[in-house]
Motif scaffolding. Structure first.
Motif, PDB file in Angstrom:
ATOM      1  N   PHE A   6       0.867  -1.179   0.000  1.00 31.04           N
ATOM      2  CA  PHE A   6       0.000   0.000   0.000  1.00 31.04           C
ATOM      3  C   PHE A   6       0.898   1.221   0.000  1.00 31.04           C
ATOM      4  O   PHE A   6       1.913   1.252   0.712  1.00 31.04           O
ATOM      5  CB  PHE A   6      -0.900  -0.022   1.239  1.00 31.04           C
ATOM      6  CG  PHE A   6      -1.859   1.125   1.359  1.00 31.04           C
ATOM      7  CD1 PHE A   6      -2.802   1.375   0.370  1.00 31.04           C
ATOM      8  CD2 PHE A   6      -1.834   1.957   2.471  1.00 31.04           C
ATOM      9  CE1 PHE A   6      -3.711   2.431   0.491  1.00 31.04           C
ATOM     10  CE2 PHE A   6      -2.732   3.011   2.603  1.00 31.04           C
ATOM     11  CZ  PHE A   6      -3.672   3.246   1.606  1.00 31.04           C
ATOM     12  N   PHE A   7       0.517   2.233  -0.761  1.00 29.23           N
ATOM     13  CA  PHE A   7       1.419   3.364  -0.982  1.00 29.23           C
ATOM     14  C   PHE A   7       1.863   4.027   0.310  1.00 29.23           C
ATOM     15  O   PHE A   7       3.004   4.437   0.447  1.00 29.23           O
ATOM     16  CB  PHE A   7       0.763   4.385  -1.921  1.00 29.23           C
ATOM     17  CG  PHE A   7      -0.259   5.286  -1.280  1.00 29.23           C
ATOM     18  CD1 PHE A   7       0.066   6.583  -0.917  1.00 29.23           C
ATOM     19  CD2 PHE A   7      -1.563   4.851  -1.039  1.00 29.23           C
ATOM     20  CE1 PHE A   7      -0.870   7.426  -0.347  1.00 29.23           C
ATOM     21  CE2 PHE A   7      -2.504   5.684  -0.471  1.00 29.23           C
ATOM     22  CZ  PHE A   7      -2.162   6.972  -0.112  1.00 29.23           C
ATOM     23  N   TYR A  28       4.214  -4.226  -8.989  1.00 33.11           N
ATOM     24  CA  TYR A  28       3.556  -3.527  -7.885  1.00 33.11           C
ATOM     25  C   TYR A  28       2.098  -3.961  -7.850  1.00 33.11           C
ATOM     26  O   TYR A  28       1.339  -3.722  -8.789  1.00 33.11           O
ATOM     27  CB  TYR A  28       3.664  -2.025  -8.111  1.00 33.11           C
ATOM     28  CG  TYR A  28       3.191  -1.159  -6.952  1.00 33.11           C
ATOM     29  CD1 TYR A  28       4.112  -0.463  -6.178  1.00 33.11           C
ATOM     30  CD2 TYR A  28       1.836  -1.015  -6.653  1.00 33.11           C
ATOM     31  CE1 TYR A  28       3.702   0.354  -5.133  1.00 33.11           C
ATOM     32  CE2 TYR A  28       1.423  -0.211  -5.604  1.00 33.11           C
ATOM     33  CZ  TYR A  28       2.357   0.471  -4.852  1.00 33.11           C
ATOM     34  OH  TYR A  28       1.952   1.266  -3.813  1.00 33.11           O
ATOM     35  N   ALA A  30      -1.201  -3.347  -5.722  1.00 32.71           N
ATOM     36  CA  ALA A  30      -1.767  -2.470  -4.696  1.00 32.71           C
ATOM     37  C   ALA A  30      -2.803  -3.211  -3.861  1.00 32.71           C
ATOM     38  O   ALA A  30      -3.662  -3.923  -4.392  1.00 32.71           O
ATOM     39  CB  ALA A  30      -2.405  -1.255  -5.350  1.00 32.71           C
ATOM     40  N   SER A  32      -5.365  -2.017  -0.975  1.00 37.85           N
ATOM     41  CA  SER A  32      -5.868  -0.808  -0.321  1.00 37.85           C
ATOM     42  C   SER A  32      -6.221  -1.080   1.131  1.00 37.85           C
ATOM     43  O   SER A  32      -7.155  -1.834   1.427  1.00 37.85           O
ATOM     44  CB  SER A  32      -7.098  -0.267  -1.055  1.00 37.85           C
ATOM     45  OG  SER A  32      -7.650   0.826  -0.347  1.00 37.85           O
ATOM     46  N   GLN A 208       3.716   6.339  -5.941  1.00 34.13           N
ATOM     47  CA  GLN A 208       3.226   4.988  -6.216  1.00 34.13           C
ATOM     48  C   GLN A 208       1.928   5.024  -7.016  1.00 34.13           C
ATOM     49  O   GLN A 208       1.164   5.984  -6.947  1.00 34.13           O
ATOM     50  CB  GLN A 208       3.032   4.225  -4.907  1.00 34.13           C
ATOM     51  CG  GLN A 208       4.252   4.199  -4.018  1.00 34.13           C
ATOM     52  CD  GLN A 208       5.554   3.950  -4.771  1.00 34.13           C
ATOM     53  OE1 GLN A 208       5.686   2.959  -5.494  1.00 34.13           O
ATOM     54  NE2 GLN A 208       6.522   4.856  -4.612  1.00 34.13           N
ATOM     55  N   ASP A 210      -0.882   3.595  -6.717  1.00 33.61           N
ATOM     56  CA  ASP A 210      -2.162   3.616  -5.996  1.00 33.61           C
ATOM     57  C   ASP A 210      -2.334   4.862  -5.136  1.00 33.61           C
ATOM     58  O   ASP A 210      -3.335   4.986  -4.420  1.00 33.61           O
ATOM     59  CB  ASP A 210      -2.304   2.357  -5.120  1.00 33.61           C
ATOM     60  CG  ASP A 210      -1.166   2.179  -4.124  1.00 33.61           C
ATOM     61  OD1 ASP A 210      -0.038   2.583  -4.454  1.00 33.61           O
ATOM     62  OD2 ASP A 210      -1.396   1.596  -3.051  1.00 33.61           O
TER      63      ASP A 210
END
Length: 215
Positions: A6-7, A28, A30, A32, A208, A210
């Motif tokens: 997650f970013f 990558y 993602a 959330s 990133q 996301d």
């Protein structure tokens, strides 16, 4: 390799830094935290704890950022992110652990959500909580950095180590939690030097895919 992350996650951030310092490509993926995708069965099949990051290799799934980072250091030893001398290695690991064990865990999302939702603390109380533990940790870290007379711009020596990979995401969190960094000139110096390097720049949260667009 695939990195499920997650970013804004500090543990994900530190892992991205190490992957970048090692010059490793990865996909990558993602996950959330805001949408609680980490708590869904699909992700818990990868990591029963429901925590990011998870690194998927050809052979296995790795979880817990300290284990992932140590594995990357052993599997891809160049450039080295730990000194050769055993005592110096222990010192760098200790600096990393100050963040990874004593600051970050009690300020991460699930702890703060518990404070908000179960203990019914308002945002002012949550910020006070965060500032307390970050300031405690940074005060000690600043002193340790000041006592290392051979240090040259980074947490240890003159090149990044895993300690820097742990520290930079924690500085990012400190800013988000409105911590005054003025009392920590050496920590700020480390940040300034790290953030001149592409490995750190490219790992930053808002770089990133996301991350929401900055307004």
């Amino acid at each position: 390799m695939k990195l499920y992350n997650f970013f804004r996650s500090g543990t994900s951030h530190r892992t991205r830094i190490v992957l970048n310092l090692k010059g490793l490509d990865y996909d990558y993926v993602a996950v959330s935290l805001a949408k609680e995708e980490h708590l869904q069965p699909a992700f818990k099949a990868l990591n029963p704890q429901g925590l990011v990051p998870v690194l998927q290799t050809d052979d296995t799934l790795l979880f817990q950022s300290p284990a992932i980072i140590e594995w990357l250091e052993e599997q891809y030893p160049d450039p080295a992110l730990l000194p050769k001398d055993p005592f110096e290695r222990a010192h760098v690991r200790a600096l990393a652990a100050m963040v990874g064990c004593d600051i970050h865990p009690i300020n991460n999302r699930r702890i703060l959500q518990y404070l908000r939702n179960k203990l019914h603390q308002d945002e002012e109380a949550v910020l006070t909580w965060c500032k307390q533990w970050i300031n405690d940790g940074f005060t000690a870290l600043e002193q340790i950095l000041s006592e290392d007379k051979s240090r040259q711009g980074f947490c240890f020596g003159d090149t990044p180590t895993i300690a820097d990979a742990y520290l930079i995401p924690q500085i990012e969190s400190a800013k988000r939690f409105e911590v005054d960094l003025t009392p920590y000139p050496l920590i700020r110096e480390v940040e300034a030097n790290c953030m001149q390097l592409p490995a750190f720049i490219d790992a930053a949260p808002f770089k990133q895919p996301d991350a929401p667009a900055k307004v």
